[in-house]
Design an enzyme around this catalytic site. Structure first.
Site, PDB file in Angstrom:
ATOM      1  CB  CYS A  42      25.450 150.901 -22.493  1.00  9.79           C
ATOM      2  SG  CYS A  42      25.973 150.143 -24.038  1.00  9.79           S
ATOM      3  CB  SER A  44      23.371 150.859 -26.903  1.00  8.77           C
ATOM      4  OG  SER A  44      24.433 150.047 -27.349  1.00  8.77           O
ATOM      5  CG  HIS A  47      24.100 154.527 -30.541  1.00  6.62           C
ATOM      6  ND1 HIS A  47      25.064 155.397 -30.977  1.00  6.62           N
ATOM      7  CD2 HIS A  47      24.758 153.382 -30.262  1.00  6.62           C
ATOM      8  CE1 HIS A  47      26.248 154.796 -30.948  1.00  6.62           C
ATOM      9  NE2 HIS A  47      26.083 153.581 -30.509  1.00  6.62           N
ATOM     10  CG  HIS A  64      20.783 148.521 -22.485  1.00  6.02           C
ATOM     11  ND1 HIS A  64      21.013 149.836 -22.808  1.00  6.02           N
ATOM     12  CD2 HIS A  64      21.906 147.851 -22.827  1.00  6.02           C
ATOM     13  CE1 HIS A  64      22.225 149.935 -23.335  1.00  6.02           C
ATOM     14  NE2 HIS A  64      22.793 148.739 -23.343  1.00  6.02           N
ATOM     15  CB  CYS A 170      24.841 145.789 -21.828  1.00  5.84           C
ATOM     16  SG  CYS A 170      25.281 146.205 -23.538  1.00  5.84           S
TER      17      CYS A 170
HETATM   18  N1  LIG Z   1      27.014 144.633 -30.552  1.00 11.28           N
HETATM   19  C1  LIG Z   1      26.434 144.730 -29.362  1.00 11.28           C
HETATM   20  O1  LIG Z   1      25.759 143.798 -28.918  1.00 11.28           O
HETATM   21  C2  LIG Z   1      26.640 145.956 -28.554  1.00 11.28           C
HETATM   22  C3  LIG Z   1      26.298 145.971 -27.182  1.00 11.28           C
HETATM   23  C4  LIG Z   1      26.605 147.104 -26.439  1.00 11.28           C
HETATM   24  C5  LIG Z   1      27.182 148.220 -27.028  1.00 11.28           C
HETATM   25  N2  LIG Z   1      27.445 148.184 -28.359  1.00 11.28           N
HETATM   26  C6  LIG Z   1      28.078 149.313 -29.042  1.00 11.28           C
HETATM   27  O2  LIG Z   1      29.456 149.279 -28.745  1.00 11.28           O
HETATM   28  C7  LIG Z   1      29.993 150.587 -28.914  1.00 11.28           C
HETATM   29  C8  LIG Z   1      30.852 150.972 -27.723  1.00 11.28           C
HETATM   30  O3  LIG Z   1      30.030 151.227 -26.594  1.00 11.28           O
HETATM   31  P1  LIG Z   1      30.682 151.783 -25.239  1.00 11.28           P
HETATM   32  O4  LIG Z   1      29.573 151.829 -24.239  1.00 11.28           O
HETATM   33  O5  LIG Z   1      31.923 151.057 -24.934  1.00 11.28           O
HETATM   34  O6  LIG Z   1      31.065 153.282 -25.670  1.00 11.28           O
HETATM   35  P2  LIG Z   1      32.172 154.231 -24.977  1.00 11.28           P
HETATM   36  O7  LIG Z   1      31.802 155.603 -25.356  1.00 11.28           O
HETATM   37  O8  LIG Z   1      32.305 153.871 -23.549  1.00 11.28           O
HETATM   38  O9  LIG Z   1      33.537 153.792 -25.692  1.00 11.28           O
HETATM   39  C9  LIG Z   1      33.842 154.070 -27.034  1.00 11.28           C
HETATM   40  C10 LIG Z   1      35.329 154.363 -27.127  1.00 11.28           C
HETATM   41  O10 LIG Z   1      35.711 154.480 -28.503  1.00 11.28           O
HETATM   42  C11 LIG Z   1      36.716 155.467 -28.577  1.00 11.28           C
HETATM   43  N3  LIG Z   1      36.876 155.888 -29.983  1.00 11.28           N
HETATM   44  C12 LIG Z   1      36.120 156.761 -30.697  1.00 11.28           C
HETATM   45  N4  LIG Z   1      36.563 156.837 -31.978  1.00 11.28           N
HETATM   46  C13 LIG Z   1      37.631 155.992 -32.072  1.00 11.28           C
HETATM   47  C14 LIG Z   1      38.512 155.622 -33.127  1.00 11.28           C
HETATM   48  N5  LIG Z   1      38.372 156.116 -34.367  1.00 11.28           N
HETATM   49  N6  LIG Z   1      39.489 154.736 -32.866  1.00 11.28           N
HETATM   50  C15 LIG Z   1      39.621 154.192 -31.645  1.00 11.28           C
HETATM   51  N7  LIG Z   1      38.817 154.505 -30.589  1.00 11.28           N
HETATM   52  C16 LIG Z   1      37.825 155.379 -30.812  1.00 11.28           C
HETATM   53  C17 LIG Z   1      36.248 156.526 -27.609  1.00 11.28           C
HETATM   54  O11 LIG Z   1      37.297 157.387 -27.212  1.00 11.28           O
HETATM   55  C18 LIG Z   1      35.745 155.662 -26.447  1.00 11.28           C
HETATM   56  O12 LIG Z   1      36.760 155.390 -25.489  1.00 11.28           O
HETATM   57  C19 LIG Z   1      28.786 151.501 -29.156  1.00 11.28           C
HETATM   58  O13 LIG Z   1      28.596 151.678 -30.539  1.00 11.28           O
HETATM   59  C20 LIG Z   1      27.641 150.681 -28.588  1.00 11.28           C
HETATM   60  O14 LIG Z   1      26.383 151.039 -29.121  1.00 11.28           O
HETATM   61  C21 LIG Z   1      27.200 147.082 -29.129  1.00 11.28           C
HETATM   62 ZN   LIG Z   2      24.638 148.298 -23.935  1.00 12.69          ZN
END
Ligand SMILES: NC(=O)c1ccc[n+]([C@@H]2O[C@H](COP(=O)([O-])OP(=O)(O)OC[C@H]3O[C@@H](n4cnc5c(N)ncnc54)[C@H](O)[C@@H]3O)[C@@H](O)[C@H]2O)c1
Ligand SMILES: [Zn+2]
Ligand SMILES: [Zn+2]
Length: 373
Positions: A42, A44, A47, A64, A170
């Protein structure tokens, strides 16, 4: 026991993951040992390496998003047994605190410590090079065995294959719940989803379940846009500006009912982009993690207030792990939710840095680390 794990010794420096021997203590009171089948990658966890999420303790064992089989049960665990098939929830739920008993299990009191780098009792279960090792989310799924608090371990139907089930720890509930619960999407809605990676693709699946009429995926990566259409997006565009043009046509200039932000790193400007796309009284859901120390955000406060919009934060998609993990597993079993299609590539633990390079380069919906028998 001796095993191996992927550690960050200097979080925040982009030094990458060190795969090395670790010593895992037996489960203590309220804990179980789980033999993992696999762990999703993921964003996260990235990060932690980049420093967008700073950590108070190093080293840390990452990961996780895992599923596997319980192999040992510690004292005072009454609802889990050896042989149970389980998904590890990245947020624990004690079932007793005020948040848990009032339908907010994603905000359980226990969750406050998931990034502290220690087990809930303040000690370490993992050791390496003579030092206590912290575990991401009390778990640390970048190792084939995990000592987990029972509060984070959720039993699933043993007929469900564990490899795809690991994503229910997650990414799947976080994205799916962002549409279904946090956005409270309604039949016939027009929705925009910024970022259709491992989390956002499940926001697309959630929007389909809620009967959204127009589902606009926004992602700069062509592969993600193509996949978003396979998962049910009705439109896929590369930029906010293209989405704005489409939404204007679709809604006769009114704007989208719901906008969900699931990009890799949330920057200040994206909130205003989402705000501009949202209709009067509409909902903006922020799921993506921003750099923890970021304070700047662009936001048209006047219009926001005067048009009665809602900006909704979303932790774990506002899901309740004990209800929603088995529910999502069941939707998969009935063919109503896709998990296998989310897995673009599998890796061995030794190749974890390649898996993270692929994540950053946008090559995967989800990369998954698979452990040997
Ligand atoms: N809130 C929560 O509980 C929680 C839980 C898990 C993950 N997250 C967060 O969610 C986010 C996404 O995680 P992920 O694993 O899917 O990441 P990922 O890298 O798989 O996906 C992110 C996507 O965003 C796209 N992107 C980047 N900039 C963009 C923009 N300006 N406009 C549109 N698309 C854009 C990328 O091309 C990519 O496809 C991360 O920040 C992660 O930390 C939050
Ligand atoms: Zn996650
Ligand atoms: Zn609780």
């Amino acid at each position: 026991m001796q095993t191996v794990g992927a550690l960050l010794w200097e979080p925040g420096t982009r030094s990458g993951w060190s795969v090395e021997e670790i010593e895992l203590d037996p489960p203590e009171a309220g804990e179980v040992l789980v033999k993992l089948t696999s762990s999703g990658i993921c964003h996260s966890d990235d990060h932690l390496d980049t420093g967008d999420i700073p950590l108070p303790w190093a080293p840390i064992l990452g990961g996780h998003e895992g599923a596997g089989v319980v192999t040992e049960v510690g004292p005072e665990v009454h609802d889990l047994a050896e042989g149970d098939h389980v998904v590890l929830s990245f947020l624990p739920s004690c079932g007793r605190c005020r948040m848990c008993v009032s339908g907010r299990a994603n905000m359980c009191d226990l969750g406050a410590g998931v990034l502290a780098g220690r087990a809930p009792d303040g000690t370490h279960r993992i050791h390496a090079r003579g030092k206590g090792v912290g575990a991401m989310s009390y778990l640390g799924t970048f190792a084939p065995y995990v000592v987990a608090p029972a509060a984070a371990v959720v039993k699933i139907d043993p007929e469900i294959p564990l490899m795809p089930a690991s994503l229910i720890g997650c990414g799947v509930p976080t994205g799916w719940g962002s549409s279904v619960y946090a956005a409270d999407m309604q039949l016939g809605d027009t929705v925009v989803i910024f970022g259709t990676g491992g989390v956002g693709m499940n926001a697309v699946q959630g929007a389909v379940h809620r009967g959204a009429k127009n589902i606009v995926a926004v992602d700069p990566v062509e592969f993600k846009r193509d996949k978003a259409k396979e998962f049910g997006a009705t439109h896929a565009v590369a930029t906010h500006a293209e989405a704005a043009g489409l939404v204007e046509q679709m809604t006769n200039g009114q704007g989208a009912d719901r906008v969900i932000i699931t990009v890799d790193v949330a920057r200040g400007e994206i909130v205003e982009q989402a705000n501009q796309l949202t209709r009067r009284g509409g909902v903006i859901v922020l799921t993506a993690a921003a750099p923890v120390l970021q304070r700047d955000v662009q936001f048209d406060l006047f219009t926001f207030a005067m048009s009665g919009k809602r900006l909704q934060g979303s932790l774990y998609g506002t899901t309740q792990s004990r209800n929603d993990i088995p529910l999502i597993a069941d939707l998969y079993k009935r063919g109503q939710l896709e998990l296998d299609e989310l897995i673009t590539r599998t890796y061995r633990l030794e190749d974890i840095n390649e898996a993270f390079a692929d994540l950053r380069d946008g090559r995967n919906l989800r990369g998954v680390i698979v452990y040997d028998d």
